[in-house]
Design an enzyme around this catalytic site. Sequence first.
Site, short mmCIF file in Angstrom:
data_model
loop_
_atom_site.label_atom_id
_atom_site.label_comp_id
_atom_site.label_asym_id
_atom_site.label_seq_id
_atom_site.Cartn_x
_atom_site.Cartn_y
_atom_site.Cartn_z
N SER A 63 0.82 -1.22 0.00
CA SER A 63 0.00 0.00 0.00
C SER A 63 0.85 1.27 0.00
CB SER A 63 -0.91 0.00 1.22
OG SER A 63 -0.16 -0.16 2.39
N ASP A 66 -4.70 7.57 9.44
CA ASP A 66 -4.39 6.27 10.06
C ASP A 66 -2.97 6.24 10.64
OD1 ASP A 66 -2.71 5.99 7.88
OD2 ASP A 66 -3.83 4.36 6.95
N HIS A 68 -0.10 5.39 6.56
CA HIS A 68 0.12 5.56 5.12
C HIS A 68 0.44 7.02 4.79
CE1 HIS A 68 -2.22 1.78 5.30
NE2 HIS A 68 -1.36 1.44 4.35
#
Lengths: 204, 874
Positions: free
Chosen positions: A31, A180, A183
């Site tokens: 990711s 979060d 990321h």
Amino acid sequence: MKWILSFLSFLSLNSTALAVTPVVVLCLGDSLTEGLEISPDAAFPALLDKRLKKKLGPTAEALNAGISGSTSASGPSRLKFHLGSPKKPTHMILELGTNDALRGLPVTAMKKNLEDTIKIAKENKIKVLLAGMKMPPSYGPAYAKSFEEAFKLVAREQKVALIPFFLEGVAAHPEFNLPDGLHPNPQGHRIITETVWKNLEPLL
Amino acid sequence: MIWRRLAWREIINTPKFSLFFILNIALGLTGFITVTALKSSIDQSLSGKSREILGADIAVSAFRPITFDEITAFDALVPRGTRIAEESGWVSMVAAVTESSHGAPPARLMEIRAVDPTFPFYGEVAFTGEDGKPSTDPIFRQMEVEPLALAAPELYFQLDLKPGQSVKIGDQVFRLRGTIASDPSTSSASFSIAPRIYIGRKWAHQTGLIQLGSRITRTRQYALPAQFSEAQAPSDAEALEAKFKAFAKTRSDLRIRSHTSATDELGRILKFLGDYLGIIALVAIILSGIGGNFLILAHVRSKIRDLAILQSIGARPSSARWIIGWQMILLGFGGAICAVAIAAMLLPAIREILAPFLGTGIKVSIQKDSVIMALIMGTLGTPIAGLPVFMHLDGMSAATLFREHEDPSKIKNSRWLLAAAPSIAIIFGLASWQARSPKAGILFLVITGISILILAASGTILLRALAPVSRMIKQQTRWRSWPLLMALRHTRRSSQNLIVSFVTLGLCAALISAVPQIQAILTSELTSSEKTALPGLFLFDIQPEQEAPLRNFLESRNLSSGSFSPLIRARLDRINDKGIGETFDNIPGTRERQSEEQFKNRTYNLSVRGRLTGSEALAAGREFQTVTFDRTKQDLPEISLEKRFAERTGIRLDDVLEFNVQGVPVKGRVVNLRRVRWASFQPNFFVQFQKGVIDDAPRTYLGTVTETDFDTTQKLQRELAQSFSNISIVDVKASVARILSISEQVALAITAMAMLCLVAGMGVLTAITLQQSRARSYETAILKVLGASFREVYVRVLGEAAIVAFFAAATGLAISFGIAWVLSVFLFDGAWVFAAKAAVIPALLIVALTIFITMATSRMALRTKARNLLQAEL
């Protein structure tokens, strides 16, 4: 004069050869490479693509092969998929392993997966830049240390270039990350691009 | 105030009517009070469960410390007496502390929750102590004093430890004080790959793991004072959540959840239940209103001469209205009082009936709000509902005395609408209040209005068509049953009265039949019919080359594996050849549009499937033409989308989507929208391609394993770690069971409510039918005077009632399918189920009840002397 013409001819042939094998950088990752929750244009492979084109011309390319949630186990099969594509990579930024750690998978298994992926790349004459990673201190000092060391070991044993810490200047900086806290946001990806470029440029 | 005395005298002088009227109002309002009481208790019961999952009424969390300013702002929003606690959570490697260990001690990834001594605010973490026996020790208080830990059984298995031994988390050693037996906070929203371990928050910093760069979730939990939680749950938490969110609008890294929004699935269930119960309560009120209006109409009709006499001897026209109005107020008030008394008597019995479904601890008590509302509706709502009748009294004069029949229902449409407007406004207000949404209110009004129009139109057409039918029967057949032929012909002659009866019966049939249909739709949505196939474990990150060996691995251990679904990561690049960014460039950017755009601008996990599975149904479009894409026959590969995903992204059938699969563009055409029954807990995906399109793309598989016990799961985990180290197991049994139990509880409550509504509806219908039968007494008397036999009169009256009831119920039944469809699509977001049996039974009951009551009252009227019947009518 004959010698000069021969030399010019040699140069010309080599430049032609360079022109027909464009640089294709495969960004094989998770990711962090995919650019989770941000526009594809803001993720580091897209920014890297612009840098490459600026330096090497329009034929140079960076491919985003990031898959969120992927572990190092997926490396070999995913690289094989890209080997069969028309845009065969000449370089690979290998950014896998974070999800292995997030799931508490054995570091030894991660190390072997990374090695297997690098071996396939090397067999196909792909230059590898391994993205080193660190785990947050909350995962425990022993595990975090062995995880960090694994990247150094793989790079040393496989004789490939290493980015010491892929998220240098981004991790633990809320302003460069999504809510979060894990990321990178677009600003974070710009910093990553600088880090990657600094380590990739010597390989080009 | 002579009219007050006259109204009172009228009530005393017409005891049968007064009793009927009170009974009718009481029945409807009893339904309303009972449903409201049950709604409140079910809300409380489910809210309690959802609170247990969150552990609080509302919680604020972030992956960073919540600042002092934020804490001050949030704390200022909660009412006085709110309990507050904090929690830190993270995952970390936890090592066993054993004296005999050689080399590095074993360590496993665990989910650590550092909690306050007051944890949990709701529910209970059941555990066994060091002796293996269930313990009631105040473990979370003890954790404040000593470095103790309470761990999930998986930890003991994975680290080969026993309660009483110790683990090391970071720099701190914790003694394992017990084993978690059940933890209510395990829900679908908290699927975790790491077993949980509780420690005291005081010791969190001693671990040395909370430092710069650590990934720690900080949570601040609020438990509202008891009087808030019990009285108005769950609306208080939702309202507070909205306030919290309004404050945190610019702080996207703060996550705010109320117990109702803690899990999507639970939130959806609670919303369904709230809407459904609201509808039930409304149906009860509307049925009562219909019954009441019908009775007022009949009463005014019977008293119109008395009122005309009053007016001809000098009373003002307004006096007639006041007499009737005051009568309605008194009777309505009486009905409301009776309703409260009946509800109070019924509730203990209903509580007993529902106890197996909702638990023995369920509190079912009459709500103060509903009693006040019932008194207001009974006292003021009754005369307001009767306004159309009062309008007619304006035109009344002495001439009325010389007319044989005076029908108060004959008033001009425009005036009728004006008079009905307050009733419509009340119904809208009640609908919005009950369903907590103006959308539901409007929807219900529109549905009721359209139903009345359809019934009036179809009633007119049907009843008028019956007279020619009787002529045709007479001319073309030898059948000469004059009473039945007369009944058929009479339907045309007194069509206006009959149409009112037709509409009333039809609307009752439509509403009553719609309720079990909606119940069938909701229960099919909420409960799983494939219990045996429910997954116990999810297996993640299965690599393509591991698929076959893993299947063999599971089979060799006699483990039943479900489907292995491929997961292919792809980004949606273009819709109908327009880039995602371009698609909405020309549309003014609203927040919704931006959110829609953001939702589209994402990567998705695509999957590949040939046909729909048992947990899916086609919502629009068609199945894939072929299981595998055939380049010779199809121009583009076919795509199936989940219905709600399609709605959210604005993608329609026949749209051409272009995905970027690892740099390779893949196009496909949307050929169907699927409705997924997520209650099946089977793996499913928003976007599914036909086979043969992206088969070579990099993928992983998601697998399921059914029916495993704890030991098998742990053994499997250990063996998998050796053979397939990357594959992770998530045990979903507890979460699935918890969500399913709540779903099933709601489904049972919904069924019980449907039955209650049916009973209340039948009660109101009885009152209406009785009144209709009484109205036929006059004709019965005339026929008797004219020399008709008992049988002839009986067949004539019964025939007419049966004809009207049958056609009204049939039309109502047809409308009920429409109502159920509209509500299921627009309110419940679910699949429409053709619940024919559930719908037909109430309709048949209505016909049977009408016939039965008509039979009984006709027999009574036939036994009465004609002179008495005529006297009663005059």
